[in-house]
Design a protein around this motif. Structure first.
Motif, short mmCIF file in Angstrom:
data_model
loop_
_atom_site.label_atom_id
_atom_site.label_comp_id
_atom_site.label_asym_id
_atom_site.label_seq_id
_atom_site.Cartn_x
_atom_site.Cartn_y
_atom_site.Cartn_z
N GLY A 102 -1.80 20.69 -7.74
CA GLY A 102 -0.57 21.48 -7.87
C GLY A 102 0.76 20.32 -8.03
N LEU A 103 1.00 20.32 -8.94
CA LEU A 103 2.01 19.32 -9.54
C LEU A 103 4.01 19.17 -9.67
CD1 LEU A 103 0.35 16.84 -12.28
CD2 LEU A 103 0.43 16.76 -9.23
N VAL A 104 4.61 18.91 -9.13
CA VAL A 104 6.37 19.55 -8.59
C VAL A 104 6.70 17.87 -9.43
CG1 VAL A 104 8.06 20.50 -8.29
CG2 VAL A 104 5.78 21.59 -7.77
N ARG A 160 -6.62 18.59 -12.16
CA ARG A 160 -5.09 18.66 -12.31
C ARG A 160 -4.54 19.64 -12.66
NH1 ARG A 160 -4.54 13.80 -14.67
NH2 ARG A 160 -5.00 14.60 -17.26
N THR A 172 8.81 25.40 0.42
CA THR A 172 7.15 24.82 -0.47
C THR A 172 6.92 24.61 1.24
OG1 THR A 172 8.65 23.65 -1.76
CG2 THR A 172 6.91 22.82 -1.19
N GLN A 194 0.12 28.10 -15.76
CA GLN A 194 -1.34 27.29 -14.73
C GLN A 194 -2.70 27.62 -14.38
OE1 GLN A 194 -0.52 24.17 -11.82
NE2 GLN A 194 -2.11 23.62 -12.01
N ALA A 250 4.61 16.53 -5.19
CA ALA A 250 6.25 16.59 -5.43
C ALA A 250 6.67 15.32 -5.61
CB ALA A 250 6.83 17.78 -4.23
N ARG A 280 4.57 28.05 -9.49
CA ARG A 280 3.66 27.49 -10.57
C ARG A 280 2.50 26.73 -10.43
NH1 ARG A 280 5.65 23.79 -16.38
NH2 ARG A 280 6.21 22.45 -14.39
N ALA A 281 3.02 25.43 -10.02
CA ALA A 281 1.63 24.95 -9.17
C ALA A 281 1.43 25.37 -7.67
CB ALA A 281 2.87 23.78 -8.47
N LEU A 340 -0.77 19.52 -3.24
CA LEU A 340 -0.25 19.83 -4.10
C LEU A 340 1.28 18.64 -3.68
CD1 LEU A 340 2.47 21.51 -5.17
CD2 LEU A 340 3.20 21.87 -3.76
N PRO A 391 -3.91 25.45 -5.13
CA PRO A 391 -4.31 24.12 -5.47
C PRO A 391 -4.97 23.89 -3.47
CG PRO A 391 -1.71 24.05 -4.98
CD PRO A 391 -2.38 25.43 -5.27
#
Length: 224
Positions: free
Chosen positions: A93-95, A88, A188, A114, A169, A158-159, A167, A164
């Protein structure tokens, strides 16, 4: 799906069951899914259909009952907690819908958070992200001083700062009005294309889903 690009995410016969009020609920009943490098995929489904559960399993935030998840040559289902945390941090990338920014950090530090802990901080790329996301005038502010749309832009920046491979989301525009949602999603899409990463986005909006490369639907615990 027919593509000449490498497959970065492969989900095979994934199942997940929960207990609710003493009853067994089969949320995922053998989900199969593949996403190619650079592909942008929308995932829709009725409320409670398991969309968020599937994203959490892919991110290693929860464990599947059975099945396999392979990501960029790594078997997520076989990783321990330390391996999942590293994945992670470095590759995903996590949104989320609720932004999940760190309230005690400025916009500048939230954006870099991150990539710094991953040891992949790129000041030039972060500066470009900041400009593209329209955040240059807000770097010294804190999350509570921003609008919802601005906070989600910070979360996306940030992600993507870590560049990454994928991603994820989860309803990233769910708390935004339609015009702001369109703007955030357009940014995005462009930034994902620029980085070359893949995107899997959960959304309730068929209209927004239609703007991505592919639209899949989760129903009765299966990809329709």
């Amino acid at each position: 799906m027919t593509t000449d690009k490498a497959i970065v995410l492969s989900v095979c016969r994934l199942t997940k069951t929960y207990s609710a009020a003493g009853e067994r609920v089969d949320v995922l009943r053998g989900v199969n899914l593949s996403i190619a490098a650079g592909e942008r995929v929308a995932l829709t489904g009725e409320s409670g259909s398991g969309k968020s559960t599937l994203l959490h399993l892919i991110a290693g935030l929860d464990r599947a009952d059975s099945g396999k998840i392979d990501f960029a040559g790594i078997s997520i289902t076989e990783l321990g907690e330390a391996g999942l945390a590293a994945l992670r941090r470095d590759r995903l990338g996590l949104v989320f819908q609720h932004f999940n920014l760190i309230p005690s950090l400025s916009v500048r530090d939230n954006l870099a958070f991150q990539s710094r802990i991953a040891g992949r901080h790129d000041a030039k790329w972060l500066s470009e992200l900041t400009d593209r996301l329209g955040l240059a005038d807000f770097l010294d502010r804190y999350p509570e001083q921003l609008s919802g749309g601005q906070q989600q832009r910070v979360a996306i920046g940030r992600a993507l700062a870590v560049k990454p491979t994928l991603l994820l989301a989860d309803e990233p525009t769910g708390n935004l009005d339609e015009a702001t949602a369109d703007d955030v999603l357009a940014l995005t899409r462009d930034l994902v294309a620029q980085t070359g990463c893949s995107l899997l986005m959960v959304t309730h909006s068929i209209r927004l889903a239609a703007t991505l490369d592919r639209h899949i639907h989760l129903s009765a615990g299966l990809i329709a």
